[in-house]
Design an enzyme around this catalytic site. Sequence first.
Site, PDB file in Angstrom:
ATOM      1  CG  ASP A  67      35.483  40.608  85.411  1.00  0.00           C
ATOM      2  OD1 ASP A  67      35.216  40.696  84.214  1.00  0.00           O
ATOM      3  OD2 ASP A  67      36.603  40.912  85.884  1.00  0.00           O
TER       4      ASP A  67
HETATM    5  C1  GLC Z   1      39.037  42.644  84.344  1.00  0.00           C
HETATM    6  C2  GLC Z   1      38.401  41.917  83.187  1.00  0.00           C
HETATM    7  C3  GLC Z   1      38.608  40.427  83.190  1.00  0.00           C
HETATM    8  C4  GLC Z   1      39.943  40.100  83.824  1.00  0.00           C
HETATM    9  C5  GLC Z   1      39.841  40.492  85.280  1.00  0.00           C
HETATM   10  C6  GLC Z   1      41.091  40.094  86.071  1.00  0.00           C
HETATM   11  O1  GLC Z   1      38.198  43.628  84.832  1.00  0.00           O
HETATM   12  O2  GLC Z   1      37.029  42.151  82.939  1.00  0.00           O
HETATM   13  O3  GLC Z   1      38.521  39.972  81.830  1.00  0.00           O
HETATM   14  O4  GLC Z   1      40.209  38.715  83.704  1.00  0.00           O
HETATM   15  O5  GLC Z   1      39.587  41.897  85.413  1.00  0.00           O
HETATM   16  O6  GLC Z   1      42.152  40.887  85.787  1.00  0.00           O
END
Ligand code: GLC
Length: 730
Positions: free
Chosen positions: A288
């Site tokens: 993430d």
């Molecule tokens: C965010 C979220 C995740 C998302 C990622 C990319 O922090 O936790 O669900 O897909 O960033 O944008």
Amino acid sequence: MMDVQTQKIEALIGEMTLEEKIGQLQQCGPSLVGAFEVSFEELLDMMFDGRISQEEFGRLMSTAEKDFHEDDLRAGKIGSYNGVGDALTANRLQKIAVEESRLGIPLLFGYDVIHGFRTVTPIPLAESCAWEPELWQKTARMSAEEATAAGVHMTFAPMVDVAKDARWGRVSEGAGEDTLLNGDYGAAKVRGFQGPDLSQADAMAACLKHFAAYGAGEAGKDYNRVDMSAQRLREEYLPAYKACVDAGARAVMPAFNDLNGVPCTVNEWLLRDVLRDEWGFEGITVSDANAIAECVNHGVTTNRQAAAKEALQAGIDMDMTSNVYAENLAGLIEAGELAVDLLDQAVYRILKLKVELGLFENPYRTDEEKEKRTLVRPENRALAREAATKSMVLLKNDAVLPLNPQQKIAVFGALANDPGQMTGAWAIGAQENDCVSLVQAMDAQEISYAYHPGIVDGIVAKDEINQLAETADVVILAIGEQKEESGEAASKADISLPTIQLELAETLLRTGKPVVAVLFNGRPLAIPTVAEQVPAILEAWHPGIEAGNAILDILYGAVNPSAKLTTTFPFATGQCPLYYDHISTGRPGGKSKFTSKYLDTPLEPVYPFGYGLSYTTFSYSNLQVRTTDDAVRLTVTVTNSGAREGEEIVQCYVQDIVAKRARPVKQLKAYQKVLLQPGESITVEFAVPFEKLGYYDQKMDYTFEAGEFAFFVGGNSRDNLSETIHLSFI
Ligand code: GLC
């Protein structure tokens, strides 16, 4: 014997320098240049803490020049981007990668296509209330067609975090509190996103998330610790992710949270033992955003270099925007602290996904013309409207709905006239002018009405409200949450309605006119007063770009509501987490003082899991339960006892009454949506395989316990027919 594809990838890896290999693990997010020299995340913080307005944020995002670090791209140091959502930019960057870098390896473009791309459909929590895998797959397919036309190759979805605590803002992004529904929802989305053949230009790799148990954060606080028994993890949380892996998802995103003290991002047990060895997952893992670097904050790595080492060892293939891999992997490998083989395995999986997507043969899967003709097509809007009407839950109707066209309507509440709010959280591809608010839909359909925001400068405009209401036969009250109040980093310690909205409701109730409350929200709300006093309540959630039209379809009866809650509506925040599949305890709540309950709040929710009304009524009779050699088989007669056609979501729950570990008082094991004409009866059949009736004992053995099992069938988790039988499992 290696197949040809593997040979080609291995040969390519053999040509790559260490730096080029590490480049494939780097997922870059565009940083913004211009007035705010900050990253996207910092800009978000500035908006959320009020240093810039939402409008300023939106203007910046759409107009600010973005730095895509093109020199790094030419040098083969970037393998993927997150957040490039237009064909022109994607093709421009792809051209640099393919034509100007030494090996010409194509880029992989990831994007958060959570509930639609430009044609935004209801938030996932809303759509889950349709209990309809076919619909979930259709909307995913539509969003894949749009997103791939805009250059996207992979979506960071489906999110299947079982969420039993309404305080958590991200409850909006998944399929609610139930394990089975999250698994069915996620598997349907994977099928829809990826389609039958990933190499097709409109196929989009699915990245299931957040692995694992992100929805169980302590106190409903986002990013908070998750601490639970291995038994509960396997029984209630892991199955939904596994359903997505079994459906063929090509990517997995570990969760921000720790799991029993070990952050998922560096949790080798989770990422290798379970995901790869037990489940046979062969796709990629992508961290993430910034999560690898945050292992330092978790207090499990001393610095970024250690985080890089732990993450690669644990099984993180791609680093989303932390740069920790780019900064440290070469040094760690050259110092002999990391085996280059680990790096090669990650590179192999990433290249394999790019091969599966056909990116080597066809790196430019789209163009601006295709993008233009694909986005927000009329048939996409129609599907968004269908999904919204199937997601809206009729919670109460004391003979007020459906409305008739002769009635004079007065509409109150800013949310009735705010199209931008209708998309809800995680609709980053949305454009406000695509959205239709309730008031805009009434204009478009030439319904005469009076409108007033009801609250002006923080005050309920009682006089104007009374005057307008006087002229109306029915009053519509739009209340609930702004879209920023749910989604990521949007946990709440109080999920009741703002006092001023309750004051507005009271003012309208005092007019003596029938009031219809339309709720716009991204989580269950504690609405005991509204539930008690308002005669008609429609849970519209954040319903997507066709919000207004879908609400009118329901309010005027063009569509008979059939949705059922996939998340419990508590009486008070203090009851959270509150969910239907709880265990009994030694002192189940009741009249006696010394039972498991609160002094100041009822035990029961305002609306239970599985609940939802229709404009007709359904009755259940003749529940029969028998066993065959591998399953319990149930039949029940369902009758449309009302005056109009309607769909009923028939639900089948089970309780293992006695086991070595206390079992939930009810667990959803099967469901079916049936369409019945007035007066029509049908026999609905369920089969519950014996293997679905086991549990993990204290030694973590999956066990089947002979004994009494109660089976419940009905239109929600509270009002059921039930039969108890003895199962010996022999
Ligand atoms: C965010 C979220 C995740 C998302 C990622 C990319 O922090 O936790 O669900 O897909 O960033 O944008």
